[in-house]
Design an enzyme around this catalytic site. Sequence first.
Site, mmCIF file in Angstrom:
data_model
loop_
_atom_site.group_PDB
_atom_site.id
_atom_site.type_symbol
_atom_site.label_atom_id
_atom_site.label_comp_id
_atom_site.label_asym_id
_atom_site.label_seq_id
_atom_site.Cartn_x
_atom_site.Cartn_y
_atom_site.Cartn_z
ATOM 1 C CB SER A 145 -3.937 -6.644 4.722
ATOM 2 O OG SER A 145 -3.571 -5.409 4.202
ATOM 3 C CG HIS A 178 -1.958 -0.956 1.352
ATOM 4 N ND1 HIS A 178 -2.052 -1.829 2.410
ATOM 5 C CD2 HIS A 178 -3.021 -1.237 0.556
ATOM 6 C CE1 HIS A 178 -3.128 -2.602 2.266
ATOM 7 N NE2 HIS A 178 -3.723 -2.266 1.148
ATOM 8 N NE ARG A 183 -2.925 -7.326 -4.077
ATOM 9 C CZ ARG A 183 -3.696 -7.460 -3.029
ATOM 10 N NH1 ARG A 183 -3.182 -7.724 -1.874
ATOM 11 N NH2 ARG A 183 -4.998 -7.351 -3.135
ATOM 12 C CE LYS A 215 -11.007 -6.484 1.477
ATOM 13 N NZ LYS A 215 -9.627 -6.409 1.110
HETATM 14 P P1 ADP Z 1 -9.996 -3.136 -0.574
HETATM 15 O O1 ADP Z 1 -10.780 -3.898 0.459
HETATM 16 O O2 ADP Z 1 -10.680 -1.879 -1.036
HETATM 17 O O3 ADP Z 1 -9.502 -3.975 -1.713
HETATM 18 P P2 ADP Z 1 -7.257 -3.157 0.439
HETATM 19 O O4 ADP Z 1 -6.697 -2.440 1.617
HETATM 20 O O5 ADP Z 1 -7.238 -4.641 0.457
HETATM 21 O O6 ADP Z 1 -8.727 -2.596 0.256
HETATM 22 O O7 ADP Z 1 -6.522 -2.673 -0.878
HETATM 23 C C1 ADP Z 1 -6.592 -1.342 -1.334
HETATM 24 C C2 ADP Z 1 -5.968 -1.255 -2.719
HETATM 25 O O8 ADP Z 1 -4.570 -1.512 -2.624
HETATM 26 C C3 ADP Z 1 -6.493 -2.285 -3.714
HETATM 27 O O9 ADP Z 1 -6.553 -1.685 -4.996
HETATM 28 C C4 ADP Z 1 -5.464 -3.380 -3.690
HETATM 29 O O10 ADP Z 1 -5.433 -4.104 -4.911
HETATM 30 C C5 ADP Z 1 -4.204 -2.558 -3.504
HETATM 31 N N1 ADP Z 1 -3.101 -3.321 -2.929
HETATM 32 C C6 ADP Z 1 -3.093 -3.995 -1.773
HETATM 33 N N2 ADP Z 1 -1.885 -4.572 -1.563
HETATM 34 C C7 ADP Z 1 -1.129 -4.257 -2.634
HETATM 35 C C8 ADP Z 1 0.206 -4.576 -3.045
HETATM 36 N N3 ADP Z 1 0.989 -5.344 -2.317
HETATM 37 N N4 ADP Z 1 0.650 -4.088 -4.230
HETATM 38 C C9 ADP Z 1 -0.169 -3.323 -4.982
HETATM 39 N N5 ADP Z 1 -1.430 -2.996 -4.673
HETATM 40 C C10 ADP Z 1 -1.913 -3.449 -3.514
#
Ligand code: ADP
Length: 163
Positions: free
Chosen positions: A128, A17, A90, A41
């Site tokens: 995460s 992130h 990703r 979620k």
């Molecule tokens: P959400 O529940 O909205 O998907 P997340 O916190 O899981 O929230 O992710 C927020 C954004 O960050 C999403 O677009 C996700 O694909 C991206 N993201 C999460 N981890 C990574 C990573 N390691 N590399 C690139 N993008 C990421």
Amino acid sequence: MKRAVYPGTFDPITLGHLDIIKRATTIFDEVIVAVAKRPSKSVLFSFAERLKIVERAVKNLKKVKIEGFSGLVVEFAKKKKASCIIRGLRLLSDFEYEFQMALTNRKIAPQIETIFLMAHQEYSYISSSLVKEAVFLGANLKELLPKPAWVALKRKINEGFSR
Ligand code: ADP
């Protein structure tokens, strides 16, 4: 002023992130990290905890602001006068859901563009949920999280959180 919103659950924020946030600041004048108040979620950290961890993790980044949001991301972006939504990509597995969401958001608010960024390959596999899972089982994945997120996760485990 070019402003973007980076929405997510951030449960907790990872170096993946953070890498996306830093990349976004090279494109935009201001990046609002928007922490979902009631994500679809199930989460380990409360909204207040997730917000605080993000605040601590990005405190040295000048162009970054942190806010909580609920409801439609596009409505939040409009309210904040942001022209773009940032999402991170990703693996291929992210693509289908992100593609559908971007097109749905475009249908609702055609003036808001979704921009996809890719984290550095060193961070691009991090999620995460997997980090939480592995750390609960005893893995030391300190290198995948910003310090405040690592500290908060260890504290949760020590407090005896059980799933
Ligand atoms: P959400 O529940 O909205 O998907 P997340 O916190 O899981 O929230 O992710 C927020 C954004 O960050 C999403 O677009 C996700 O694909 C991206 N993201 C999460 N981890 C990574 C990573 N390691 N590399 C690139 N993008 C990421």
